[in-house]
Design an enzyme around this catalytic site. Structure first.
Site, PDB file in Angstrom:
ATOM      1  N   ASP A   1       0.595  -1.298  -0.434  1.00  0.00           N
ATOM      2  CA  ASP A   1      -0.261   0.174   0.138  1.00  0.00           C
ATOM      3  C   ASP A   1       0.664   0.726   0.222  1.00  0.00           C
ATOM      4  O   ASP A   1       1.806   1.245   0.819  1.00  0.00           O
ATOM      5  CB  ASP A   1      -1.192   0.333   1.141  1.00  0.00           C
ATOM      6  CG  ASP A   1      -1.707   1.588   0.861  1.00  0.00           C
ATOM      7  OD1 ASP A   1      -1.435   2.223   1.043  1.00  0.00           O
ATOM      8  OD2 ASP A   1      -3.426   0.939   0.806  1.00  0.00           O
TER       9      ASP A   1
ATOM     10  N   ASN B   1      -2.186  12.861  -4.940  1.00  0.00           N
ATOM     11  CA  ASN B   1      -3.279  13.563  -5.888  1.00  0.00           C
ATOM     12  C   ASN B   1      -3.539  14.851  -5.491  1.00  0.00           C
ATOM     13  O   ASN B   1      -3.566  15.670  -6.690  1.00  0.00           O
ATOM     14  CB  ASN B   1      -3.912  12.433  -5.670  1.00  0.00           C
ATOM     15  CG  ASN B   1      -4.250  10.910  -6.637  1.00  0.00           C
ATOM     16  OD1 ASN B   1      -3.354  10.681  -7.328  1.00  0.00           O
ATOM     17  ND2 ASN B   1      -4.731  10.101  -5.316  1.00  0.00           N
TER      18      ASN B   1
ATOM     19  N   HIS C   1      -4.403  14.219 -10.538  1.00  0.00           N
ATOM     20  CA  HIS C   1      -4.061  12.886 -10.775  1.00  0.00           C
ATOM     21  C   HIS C   1      -3.420  12.009 -11.423  1.00  0.00           C
ATOM     22  O   HIS C   1      -3.534  10.657 -11.600  1.00  0.00           O
ATOM     23  CB  HIS C   1      -5.937  12.700 -11.279  1.00  0.00           C
ATOM     24  CG  HIS C   1      -6.426  12.977  -9.585  1.00  0.00           C
ATOM     25  ND1 HIS C   1      -6.784  11.369  -9.101  1.00  0.00           N
ATOM     26  CD2 HIS C   1      -7.546  13.115  -9.705  1.00  0.00           C
ATOM     27  CE1 HIS C   1      -7.994  12.189  -8.033  1.00  0.00           C
ATOM     28  NE2 HIS C   1      -8.280  13.187  -7.883  1.00  0.00           N
TER      29      HIS C   1
ATOM     30  N   ASP D   1      -1.643   8.848 -11.060  1.00  0.00           N
ATOM     31  CA  ASP D   1      -1.185   7.689 -11.780  1.00  0.00           C
ATOM     32  C   ASP D   1      -0.058   7.221 -12.458  1.00  0.00           C
ATOM     33  O   ASP D   1       0.538   6.320 -12.764  1.00  0.00           O
ATOM     34  CB  ASP D   1      -2.178   8.075 -13.199  1.00  0.00           C
ATOM     35  CG  ASP D   1      -3.605   8.277 -13.341  1.00  0.00           C
ATOM     36  OD1 ASP D   1      -4.404   7.197 -12.080  1.00  0.00           O
ATOM     37  OD2 ASP D   1      -4.075   8.940 -13.768  1.00  0.00           O
TER      38      ASP D   1
ATOM     39  N   GLU E   1      -4.512   2.611  -4.526  1.00  0.00           N
ATOM     40  CA  GLU E   1      -3.384   2.377  -4.174  1.00  0.00           C
ATOM     41  C   GLU E   1      -2.197   1.338  -3.528  1.00  0.00           C
ATOM     42  O   GLU E   1      -1.559   0.999  -3.628  1.00  0.00           O
ATOM     43  CB  GLU E   1      -2.251   3.550  -3.367  1.00  0.00           C
ATOM     44  CG  GLU E   1      -2.947   3.827  -2.288  1.00  0.00           C
ATOM     45  CD  GLU E   1      -4.509   3.738  -1.916  1.00  0.00           C
ATOM     46  OE1 GLU E   1      -4.057   4.606  -0.684  1.00  0.00           O
ATOM     47  OE2 GLU E   1      -5.024   4.199  -2.370  1.00  0.00           O
TER      48      GLU E   1
END
Length: 400
Positions: free
Chosen positions: A259, A267, A272, A276, A302
């Protein structure tokens, strides 16, 4: 212009198709020309028609010469066909030369027949023109001047030959009609060929696009679109297969939950698109840090998960630590932006003498991940599956 481009695309294929046909025509025509030449060599003219001697000699040598021409051009055609599918300028020139050679041969024997009032007369020339009109596969830009020249050649030869004036008019009509009929046949056959080739190419493109679409749909069915890793459903299927294999050939099986730390802040702070990019980079790092026999997937958001078949607890912890260092050592660099990335790791697994489900290992690895988060993140923790999980498995887990 569109028609010209279409003809440019198809002419090469038409030429190669014509040369392929001509190879087989040559195989049939060589013995035919040889047998006719041999028969004329044995021919004895009637005493009352001494002019037939010259006719037989002329036609005989015409067959001998065309026989040599067919052998040479047939071998060249075979060489061009074997060289490849695409026609060169030399192949197109050869196609034109073959037709021109046969037109001249047809004109010679037809004029000889008319002079001696023997044989098939101008019909030979007309039949040869029509044969190449049907088999030639030449675009109008080539066939129109070719057949026009053939018509003019026959007309000139006809006017210069010592022929009975009564026969010149009818022969002249055939000399004109024959090439024109052949040209009409050539244009019709050519346009049909062009339509067939363009349709075949369109079908090929459609089939290729359909296959690519099917492959893409098959890929999307079991892969994550962003990272290219396996998705949750496909990972579950592969993990269940691995546990079934481990039950038949007992061995340790380990699972690593990954994680990313503070990913929401990435973000929120950078947007974003940067988030990504982080996910794609981490996916590539995880993939590069495991064996080919291991499996890595994206669970969502994530979170990632790694399956380690035939791996001990110590080995799984070493792999998790290796992956943690890989992620930590590679901040995302985009232009003048550098985004540090860390991740927390939860590890769990089954020993070779234990029986459990993927859900049971997942639940234990998730607890270990929670501990790693609570102890400060960017670390590796391990948790054993509980006995209740080993006996029945959790109700939720990966199917959630």
């Amino acid at each position: 212009m569109a028609t010209k481009r279409k003809y440019d695309l198809v002419q090469g294929e038409g030429t190669m198709e014509s040369l392929r046909h001509y190879r087989w025509v040559a195989v049939l025509m060589v013995p035919l020309h040889m047998s006719l030449a041999f028969g004329l060599q044995q021919y004895v003219a009637p005493p009352e028609h001494p002019e037939m001697v010259e006719w037989a000699s002329t036609v005989k040598w015409a067959h001998v010469v065309i026989c040599g021409f067919v052998i040479f051009s047939g071998l060249l055609s075979h060489a061009y066909v074997r060289r490849g599918k695409h026609a060169t300028a030399g192949a197109i020139v050869l196609q034109i030369a073959i037709a021109a050679g046969y037109f001249y041969f047809g004109a010679v024997i037809s004029i000889a027949d008319l002079v001696a009032n023997a044989g098939a007369g101008p019909s030979s020339f007309m039949m040869i023109c029509i044969m190449f009109g049907v088999l030639g596969l030449m675009r109008p830009g080539i066939s129109v001047p070719l057949y026009t020249c053939a018509c003019m050649l026959f007309a000139v030869m006809l006017l210069r030959a010592p022929i009975d004036p009564a026969h010149i008019t009818s022969a002249g009509i055939i000399a004109y009609v024959g090439p024109m009929l052949a040209l009409l046949a050539s244009v019709i056959v050519w346009n049909q060929f062009v339509r067939a080739v363009m349709l075949r190419r369109e079908l090929s493109r459609s089939n290729t696009a359909l296959m690519a679409q099917q492959q893409e749909l098959a890929f999307l069915a079991d892969h994550d679109t962003l990272t290219g890793l396996y998705n949750r459903r496909e990972f579950m299927r592969m993990a269940n297969m691995e546990l079934a294999r481990a039950a038949r050939a007992p061995c340790d099986t380990q699972l690593i939950m990954v994680d990313l730390d503070f990913f929401k802040k990435v973000n929120d702070q950078y947007g974003h698109p940067v988030g990504d990019a982080v996910l794609k980079q981490v996916a590539a790092l995880l993939r590069s840090g495991i064996r080919t026999t291991d499996t890595v997937a994206r669970l969502g958001g994530e979170e990632f998960i790694v399956l380690l078949p035939d791996t001990s607890r110590e080995g799984a912890l070493a792999v998790a630590e290796k992956l943690r260092m890989l992620v930590r050592a590679e901040p995302l660099v985009m232009e003048d932006l550098s985004v540090p990335v860390t991740a927390s790791f939860g590890v769990s697994g089954l020993l070779r003498n234990q029986q459990g489900t993927v859900d049971s290992i997942y639940a234990a690895a998730d607890r270990a991940l929670y501990v790693a988060k609570q102890l400060g993140r960017d670390r590796v923790e391990y948790a054993e599956p509980e006995s209740s999980e080993l006996s029945s498995g959790t109700a939720e887990g990966l199917r959630a």
